[in-house]
Design a protein around this motif. Sequence first.
Motif, PDB file in Angstrom:
ATOM      1  N   ASN A   1      69.791  49.065  58.413  1.00  0.00           N
ATOM      2  CA  ASN A   1      71.464  49.271  59.221  1.00  0.00           C
ATOM      3  C   ASN A   1      71.220  49.526  60.331  1.00  0.00           C
ATOM      4  O   ASN A   1      71.973  49.835  61.004  1.00  0.00           O
ATOM      5  CB  ASN A   1      72.247  50.966  58.464  1.00  0.00           C
ATOM      6  N   GLY A   2      69.928  48.936  61.133  1.00  0.00           N
ATOM      7  CA  GLY A   2      69.342  49.117  62.392  1.00  0.00           C
ATOM      8  C   GLY A   2      70.023  50.374  63.307  1.00  0.00           C
ATOM      9  O   GLY A   2      70.222  50.605  64.505  1.00  0.00           O
ATOM     10  N   ILE A   3      69.627  51.390  62.498  1.00  0.00           N
ATOM     11  CA  ILE A   3      69.824  53.491  62.794  1.00  0.00           C
ATOM     12  C   ILE A   3      68.701  52.489  63.839  1.00  0.00           C
ATOM     13  O   ILE A   3      67.173  52.688  63.083  1.00  0.00           O
ATOM     14  CB  ILE A   3      69.846  53.627  62.147  1.00  0.00           C
ATOM     15  N   PHE A  17      71.080  60.793  65.265  1.00  0.00           N
ATOM     16  CA  PHE A  17      69.900  59.996  64.495  1.00  0.00           C
ATOM     17  C   PHE A  17      70.571  60.377  63.128  1.00  0.00           C
ATOM     18  O   PHE A  17      70.619  59.250  62.308  1.00  0.00           O
ATOM     19  CB  PHE A  17      68.773  59.648  64.620  1.00  0.00           C
ATOM     20  N   SER A  18      70.381  61.137  62.766  1.00  0.00           N
ATOM     21  CA  SER A  18      70.743  62.471  61.526  1.00  0.00           C
ATOM     22  C   SER A  18      72.384  62.308  61.390  1.00  0.00           C
ATOM     23  O   SER A  18      72.682  61.894  60.123  1.00  0.00           O
ATOM     24  CB  SER A  18      70.606  63.286  62.331  1.00  0.00           C
ATOM     25  N   VAL A  19      73.036  62.084  61.898  1.00  0.00           N
ATOM     26  CA  VAL A  19      74.321  62.122  61.698  1.00  0.00           C
ATOM     27  C   VAL A  19      74.019  60.026  60.880  1.00  0.00           C
ATOM     28  O   VAL A  19      75.397  60.110  60.237  1.00  0.00           O
ATOM     29  CB  VAL A  19      75.349  61.933  62.716  1.00  0.00           C
ATOM     30  N   GLU A  20      74.747  58.894  62.213  1.00  0.00           N
ATOM     31  CA  GLU A  20      74.372  58.027  61.822  1.00  0.00           C
ATOM     32  C   GLU A  20      73.700  57.652  60.281  1.00  0.00           C
ATOM     33  O   GLU A  20      73.353  56.977  59.489  1.00  0.00           O
ATOM     34  CB  GLU A  20      73.482  57.247  62.995  1.00  0.00           C
ATOM     35  N   CYS A  21      72.177  58.391  60.115  1.00  0.00           N
ATOM     36  CA  CYS A  21      71.638  58.258  58.335  1.00  0.00           C
ATOM     37  C   CYS A  21      72.356  58.530  57.686  1.00  0.00           C
ATOM     38  O   CYS A  21      72.761  58.536  56.746  1.00  0.00           O
ATOM     39  CB  CYS A  21      70.258  58.561  58.535  1.00  0.00           C
ATOM     40  N   MET A  68      81.014  56.322  66.986  1.00  0.00           N
ATOM     41  CA  MET A  68      79.926  55.969  65.820  1.00  0.00           C
ATOM     42  C   MET A  68      81.278  56.169  65.097  1.00  0.00           C
ATOM     43  O   MET A  68      81.374  55.878  63.891  1.00  0.00           O
ATOM     44  CB  MET A  68      78.907  57.118  66.456  1.00  0.00           C
ATOM     45  N   THR A  69      81.339  57.589  65.426  1.00  0.00           N
ATOM     46  CA  THR A  69      82.217  58.275  63.389  1.00  0.00           C
ATOM     47  C   THR A  69      83.099  57.614  63.941  1.00  0.00           C
ATOM     48  O   THR A  69      84.112  57.525  62.348  1.00  0.00           O
ATOM     49  CB  THR A  69      81.849  59.833  64.118  1.00  0.00           C
ATOM     50  N   GLU A  70      84.035  56.981  64.434  1.00  0.00           N
ATOM     51  CA  GLU A  70      85.530  56.599  64.736  1.00  0.00           C
ATOM     52  C   GLU A  70      85.648  55.039  64.246  1.00  0.00           C
ATOM     53  O   GLU A  70      86.636  54.987  63.607  1.00  0.00           O
ATOM     54  CB  GLU A  70      85.985  56.569  66.328  1.00  0.00           C
ATOM     55  N   ARG A  71      84.430  54.665  64.345  1.00  0.00           N
ATOM     56  CA  ARG A  71      83.997  53.343  63.471  1.00  0.00           C
ATOM     57  C   ARG A  71      83.705  53.373  62.252  1.00  0.00           C
ATOM     58  O   ARG A  71      84.019  52.998  61.338  1.00  0.00           O
ATOM     59  CB  ARG A  71      82.661  52.512  64.058  1.00  0.00           C
ATOM     60  N   TYR A  72      83.722  54.237  61.410  1.00  0.00           N
ATOM     61  CA  TYR A  72      83.333  55.069  60.463  1.00  0.00           C
ATOM     62  C   TYR A  72      84.661  55.383  58.994  1.00  0.00           C
ATOM     63  O   TYR A  72      85.870  56.084  60.075  1.00  0.00           O
ATOM     64  CB  TYR A  72      82.804  56.493  59.769  1.00  0.00           C
TER      65      TYR A  72
END
Length: 186
Positions: A1-3, A17-21, A68-72
Amino acid sequence: NGIQFYERSRRCEDFAFSVECALYAKTYVVLNAGELYHYRPNENSKSRSYTKNMWKSIRCLMCYMVEMTERYTEYDFTQAMQLCVFYFCTSVIRNEMRLSEKSQRIENIRQIVTDPLCVGAVNAVSCRDMNPEYTAMYGYMKQQNAAALNRYLKQLEWKKKHITPVLNNLFKNEKVRKLYRKIRGR
């Protein structure tokens, strides 16, 4: 996922990093086995010393996290992110308390508590479930009163350094603990 690790911040880059994972994870496992996190305080660690321009670095990280979380779109993380921003604001304020020059320390705290990112977080969260220390910080942050916040944290630091050790030593005595419980009605 390109994280990848968020490299624009010198602190807490593992948080993003942890949140994106977690956002990309298909399944989760929750361990309910008690205390699984062990923290060993180290007075010489980077997190215990003053970091110049920490607000700038953490602010960039928080903006990235909010974006990042708004895109989710499958879950609304708005409230959780506002709590994170509030927590990180308090952490940066504590960092500023390590600065020896009082006027500069207060000015740096003022910059944090008047920053729109911090103001938005303070206005979005409730202090109802916070412990007394965070509730007090919340109140001073809401008032944008950097000088009073500085005074409060200096008094708290003094109490933790001078009063708490005496009380801890006193409560090692069983008779004192029994008397205290009797007075408190417990």
